[in-house]
Design a protein around this motif. Structure first.
Motif, PDB file in Angstrom:
ATOM      1  N   VAL A 225      49.972  -1.708   8.564  1.00 23.57           N
ATOM      2  CA  VAL A 225      49.845  -1.098   9.885  1.00 23.57           C
ATOM      3  C   VAL A 225      50.410  -2.046  10.947  1.00 23.57           C
ATOM      4  N   SER A 226      51.192  -1.483  11.913  1.00 21.90           N
ATOM      5  CA  SER A 226      51.648  -2.210  13.105  1.00 21.90           C
ATOM      6  C   SER A 226      51.229  -1.399  14.326  1.00 21.90           C
ATOM      7  N   LYS A 227      50.434  -2.002  15.181  1.00 19.46           N
ATOM      8  CA  LYS A 227      49.901  -1.308  16.343  1.00 19.46           C
ATOM      9  C   LYS A 227      50.379  -1.989  17.641  1.00 19.46           C
ATOM     10  N   THR A 228      50.449  -1.158  18.693  1.00 13.32           N
ATOM     11  CA  THR A 228      50.857  -1.676  19.998  1.00 13.32           C
ATOM     12  C   THR A 228      49.639  -2.189  20.755  1.00 13.32           C
ATOM     13  N   ALA A 229      49.866  -2.710  21.934  1.00 12.43           N
ATOM     14  CA  ALA A 229      48.776  -3.262  22.740  1.00 12.43           C
ATOM     15  C   ALA A 229      47.797  -2.190  23.174  1.00 12.43           C
ATOM     16  N   THR A 230      48.267  -0.958  23.253  1.00 11.47           N
ATOM     17  CA  THR A 230      47.373   0.112  23.708  1.00 11.47           C
ATOM     18  C   THR A 230      46.611   0.774  22.558  1.00 11.47           C
ATOM     19  N   ASP A 231      46.985   0.502  21.331  1.00 12.18           N
ATOM     20  CA  ASP A 231      46.287   1.116  20.174  1.00 12.18           C
ATOM     21  C   ASP A 231      44.982   0.357  19.895  1.00 12.18           C
ATOM     22  N   THR A 232      43.927   1.102  19.701  1.00  6.18           N
ATOM     23  CA  THR A 232      42.626   0.472  19.441  1.00  6.18           C
ATOM     24  C   THR A 232      42.056   0.798  18.052  1.00  6.18           C
TER      25      THR A 232
END
Length: 353
Positions: A225-232
């Protein structure tokens, strides 16, 4: 007169058997020579007599074999039916008290063999004697009842309580499946054991043993998984556990590799029943530091748990689903990652009563 004797002798004669060798000829002659001495004293004469051993004779008849009582008419009829094989059979003639003995061809009658029965004598005086138990005299009290008369009596004994004896030998083994102590309405399943049911007072077949059932999600069951700063949130996997015949609590062992920046924290949570609103039953707390970290997972409960309560217990017959997710708790500047290389989750079902 010519017939008058000139002398009379009194003779005392002794006869002896003279042993002969088996191969000696038989004696065929004998003689007797008596000579009187001049002084008037009698001389002793010895007479040898021939003797022979004859052949063995036929077997004698056996003694009387009593066959019971008959009347004269019955004995007369019986004489037409008996044969040699009935030799020595004897009967009492009830009309005459004579004894009839069969010779093989006819009856020989012996008169007056049986006397006429006399009058009945006085009744005996009967009284209790001693009571022995296994050879030992019993000194306590016991009852004896004597009833009857005219020669016929019955004796009844009222025994006391017997002393306790030694333990007997073990009896044969019975079937536990048919025992009256086992609830016959619940058939056993493979692996079941007997457990006491306080309500029924019987033994029930229940899932036995202390072993732990385990469900394992290997690294291949997790995503990268790669998530952005806004993904929680990142959903990682779902574990479905079918209904069981026993009650249990959940326990977890495992971990997931997570990467984030300084000031950011990512946790691993396991919820039961729903991905976002279900009860949290497992958790892994991530560090607030930069880099890759393996976040270990452990069981979690919001209430005190002890053997007397049912907190966190999954009851028999209840299927459940477990939702595993990575959740960012803090940090808003940077993205974050999850990798499956070393990820693993072991779900353990810990049995309870």
């Amino acid at each position: 007169m010519a017939d008058d004797p000139i002398e009379r002798l009194g003779v005392e004669l002794e006869v002896y058997g003279i042993p002969q060798a088996p191969d000696a000829p038989p004696m065929t002659d004998t003689y007797l020579h008596v000579r009187r001495r001049q002084d008037g004293a009698a001389a002793r004469a010895v007479l040898g007599l021939p003797a022979y051993q004859g052949e063995q004779g036929p077997p004698g008849r056996p003694g009387a074999i009593h066959q019971g009582e008959r009347t004269t008419a019955e004995l007369q009829a019986l004489a037409t039916a008996l044969g040699n094989e009935h030799t020595s059979w004897a009967y009492r003639n009830t009309d005459t008290n004579d004894q009839y003995v069969w010779t093989g061809q006819q009856f020989v009658i012996y008169h007056g063999v049986y006397g006429t029965p006399g009058p009945t004598g006085p009744a005996p005086v009967m009284q209790p004697g001693e009571l022995t138990i296994d050879g030992e005299r019993f000194d306590g009290e016991f009852g004896v009842r004597i009833d009857g008369g005219s020669g016929t009596y019955s004796v009844g004994i009222d025994l006391p309580e017997m002393p306790k004896g030694d333990p007997g030998d073990p009896g044969p083994s019975g079937s536990i499946y048919d025992s009256v102590d086992v609830n016959q309405g619940i058939p056993p399943a493979p692996g079941d054991v007997l457990a006491y049911n306080a309500e029924s007072g019987l033994l029930d077949w229940t899932s036995g043993g202390n072993w732990t059932e385990e469900y394992v999600v290997p690294p291949s069951g997790f995503p990268d998984v790669s998530k952005t700063a806004t993904d929680t949130r990142a959903d990682l996997c779902v574990v479905t556990i079918p209904a069981k015949t026993f009650a249990y609590r959940l326990d977890f062992v495992g971990g997931v590799d997570v990467s984030c920046r300084e000031g950011h924290q990512v946790d691993i949570e396991i919820r039961q029943g729903h991905a976002t609103t279900g009860t949290i039953v497992g958790i892994g707390r991530g560090p607030e530091a930069a880099g890759w970290f393996c976040i270990p997972i452990r069981a979690h409960a919001n209430q005190a748990v002890d053997p007397t309560n049912r907190v966190g217990v999954v009851e028999p017959g209840t299927p459940i689903s477990l939702y595993v997710a990575a959740v960012k708790r803090s940090g808003v500047l940077w993205g974050w990652n999850v990798r499956k290389d070393y990820a693993q989750l072991r779900v353990r079902l810990m049995r309870v009563k």
